[in-house]
Design a protein around this motif. Structure first.
Motif, short mmCIF file in Angstrom:
data_model
loop_
_atom_site.label_atom_id
_atom_site.label_comp_id
_atom_site.label_asym_id
_atom_site.label_seq_id
_atom_site.Cartn_x
_atom_site.Cartn_y
_atom_site.Cartn_z
N ARG B 22 -14.62 -16.37 18.31
CA ARG B 22 -14.09 -15.72 17.11
C ARG B 22 -14.83 -16.04 15.83
N GLY B 23 -15.64 -17.07 15.83
CA GLY B 23 -16.25 -17.49 14.57
C GLY B 23 -15.31 -18.41 13.81
N THR B 24 -15.86 -19.21 12.94
CA THR B 24 -15.09 -20.24 12.26
C THR B 24 -13.87 -19.72 11.51
N SER B 25 -14.02 -18.63 10.79
CA SER B 25 -12.96 -18.22 9.88
C SER B 25 -11.75 -17.63 10.61
N GLN B 26 -11.88 -17.36 11.88
CA GLN B 26 -10.78 -16.75 12.62
C GLN B 26 -10.06 -17.74 13.53
N VAL B 27 -10.28 -19.02 13.31
CA VAL B 27 -9.60 -20.03 14.13
C VAL B 27 -8.63 -20.81 13.25
N ASN B 28 -7.34 -20.77 13.56
CA ASN B 28 -6.39 -21.57 12.79
C ASN B 28 -5.82 -22.69 13.66
N ILE B 29 -5.07 -23.57 13.00
CA ILE B 29 -4.60 -24.77 13.68
C ILE B 29 -3.68 -24.44 14.86
N LEU B 30 -2.83 -23.43 14.69
CA LEU B 30 -1.90 -23.09 15.76
C LEU B 30 -2.62 -22.59 17.00
N ASP B 31 -3.57 -21.68 16.82
CA ASP B 31 -4.38 -21.20 17.93
C ASP B 31 -5.04 -22.37 18.65
N LEU B 32 -5.60 -23.24 17.82
CA LEU B 32 -6.34 -24.37 18.37
C LEU B 32 -5.42 -25.25 19.21
N ALA B 33 -4.23 -25.51 18.69
CA ALA B 33 -3.26 -26.33 19.42
C ALA B 33 -2.92 -25.68 20.75
N GLN B 34 -2.65 -24.39 20.73
CA GLN B 34 -2.28 -23.69 21.97
C GLN B 34 -3.42 -23.70 22.97
N GLU B 35 -4.62 -23.41 22.47
CA GLU B 35 -5.79 -23.40 23.37
C GLU B 35 -6.02 -24.77 23.98
N ALA B 36 -5.72 -25.81 23.21
CA ALA B 36 -5.92 -27.17 23.72
C ALA B 36 -4.71 -27.64 24.52
N GLY B 37 -3.64 -26.86 24.52
CA GLY B 37 -2.44 -27.24 25.26
C GLY B 37 -1.75 -28.46 24.66
N VAL B 38 -1.57 -28.42 23.35
CA VAL B 38 -1.16 -29.60 22.60
C VAL B 38 -0.30 -29.12 21.42
N ALA B 39 0.55 -29.98 20.87
CA ALA B 39 1.38 -29.54 19.75
C ALA B 39 0.58 -29.49 18.46
N ARG B 40 1.11 -28.71 17.52
CA ARG B 40 0.39 -28.54 16.25
C ARG B 40 0.20 -29.89 15.55
N GLY B 41 1.25 -30.69 15.55
CA GLY B 41 1.18 -31.99 14.91
C GLY B 41 0.07 -32.86 15.49
N THR B 42 -0.12 -32.74 16.79
CA THR B 42 -1.15 -33.53 17.45
C THR B 42 -2.54 -33.16 16.96
N VAL B 43 -2.74 -31.89 16.70
CA VAL B 43 -4.03 -31.48 16.17
C VAL B 43 -4.26 -32.14 14.82
N TYR B 44 -3.25 -32.03 13.95
CA TYR B 44 -3.40 -32.61 12.61
C TYR B 44 -3.67 -34.10 12.66
N SER B 45 -3.07 -34.79 13.63
CA SER B 45 -3.28 -36.23 13.65
C SER B 45 -4.56 -36.63 14.40
N ASN B 46 -5.29 -35.62 14.88
CA ASN B 46 -6.52 -35.94 15.60
C ASN B 46 -7.80 -35.39 14.98
N ILE B 47 -7.63 -34.56 13.97
CA ILE B 47 -8.84 -34.09 13.27
C ILE B 47 -8.64 -34.25 11.76
N ASP B 48 -9.77 -34.37 11.07
CA ASP B 48 -9.71 -34.48 9.62
C ASP B 48 -9.55 -33.09 9.00
N SER B 49 -10.39 -32.18 9.44
CA SER B 49 -10.37 -30.83 8.89
C SER B 49 -11.12 -29.92 9.86
#
Lengths: 204, 204
Positions: B22-49
DNA sequence: GCCTGATTGAACACTTGTGTTCAGTTTCAG
DNA sequence: CTGAAACTGAACACAAGTGTTCAATCAGGC
């Protein structure tokens, strides 16, 4: 498209600048309105959508450049000289109008009109040069050759925009290297790539 | 970077896939969490930005490919054969892993690590081939040559991803054309571009 | 000077994303 | 078994953008 009124022209020109500088996803309606010196409501009543606006801007650019390059080619019959000039015309224009260069560099790969501009420009001369024996590659390689040419030009435009090389150096180097790849002798490639480059004709 | 725990690895791998598609600008945290099979909060606590995540993914990819290509080059001393193989290794990998190809194609021009991967790979061999007389271009043209090589490879990857040509055709065409541009004779260029291509070594 | 169509810009209701917090789980090493 | 650490997912409070509506204003042609 079909003849723009003054307001639409301002919006399209503003869009061109913003797309060139920021890329499609970073341009919103408010920015566009301000850049065009117009109210937000005016933008909405003059465009259908960002997508169609972008498409209109890109295809206008493609058409305009295609026609000017063709016009400049009227007098040239040698396909190798036409190719060398075409390559250098694109690169010089990117230098003279860096927004144009940035736009082309950003979108030439992903937009159909711009891709078409590159390939239709080159295909005829490539085929005629091939059958006249000026070039030596297999006709199955045509697509690879086209890709080599367009990507090298884009890469070269990037180099010029970043200030790593002058348009003159980058343009003649690229033209020379491409001609050599196509089978033109090194001496002749160098000569063809360093002729005086005519001014790009305007569309009266 | 510095050794990822399993959760971070899943997030980085998911990010790689999404960025590629999708390119950088079309990836949001929720998509990323789902694709990784992980909760949204987990993403935030594992990446800076998102930015640093992208940077990490890109530089990991650059490093990994660089090392594997280098490893494959251990046995090759001829700079022209190394260059021909390097070009074809990139193009074949884009075919075998189309997400890798899409990622490289999208970001190789704009990301420093990826650009570095291309140029550091080629520069040494270009210089050694030049001083040994294998190539015939001026050393002032080095930057243009590097640009020609990297952009052609990217263009070729695009061709393969779109299914317009097979990796084999596109790879050998590109290698052949590039070698000819550098001054290698057509016969030799063809030969070097069509040798059996070794498997890309894994990083044990 | 008046009419008409275009432009203005504020107000509206929405949508989608961000980054944070936190009580309630899991999980697994010791 | 049992802690400590990690993960979950809902709830917040924001921020930024979208597309629409509309009374007021402007500007040019007749």
């Amino acid at each position: 498209m079909e003849s723009l009124n003054p307001t639409q022209r301002r919006i399209h020109q503003a869009a061109f600048r913003l797309f060139a500088e920021r890329g499609t996803s970073q341009v919103n309606i408010l920015d566009l309105a301000q850049e065009a010196g117009v109210a937000r409501g005016t933008v909405y009543s003059n465009i259908d959508s960002m997508e169609s606006l972008f498409e209109a801007v890109a295809s206008h650019l493609a058409k305009e450049m295609h026609e000017r390059v063709n016009k400049s080619f009227n007098s040239l019959s040698d396909p190798a000289q036409r190719l060398a000039n075409g390559i250098r015309l694109f690169i010089r224009r990117a230098h003279e109008d860096s927004q144009w260069g940035a736009f082309i560099h950003k979108f030439a790969m992903s937009n159909a009109s711009l891709r078409e501009m590159f390939s239709s420009q080159a295909t005829t001369d490539l085929l005629s040069g091939l059958s006249s024996g000026r070039y030596t590659f297999e006709k199955e390689q045509l697509l690879s050759v086209l890709t080599l040419i367009s990507s090298s030009v884009l890469g070269s435009i990037f180099l010029v925009l970043e200030g790593h090389r002058t348009w003159r150096e980058s343009g003649s180097d690229t033209a020379e290297l491409v001609l050599r790849a196509l089978g033109v002798s090194p001496e002749e490639a160098r000569a063809l790539a360093t002729t005086e480059l005519p001014v790009l004709p305007s569309l009266d």
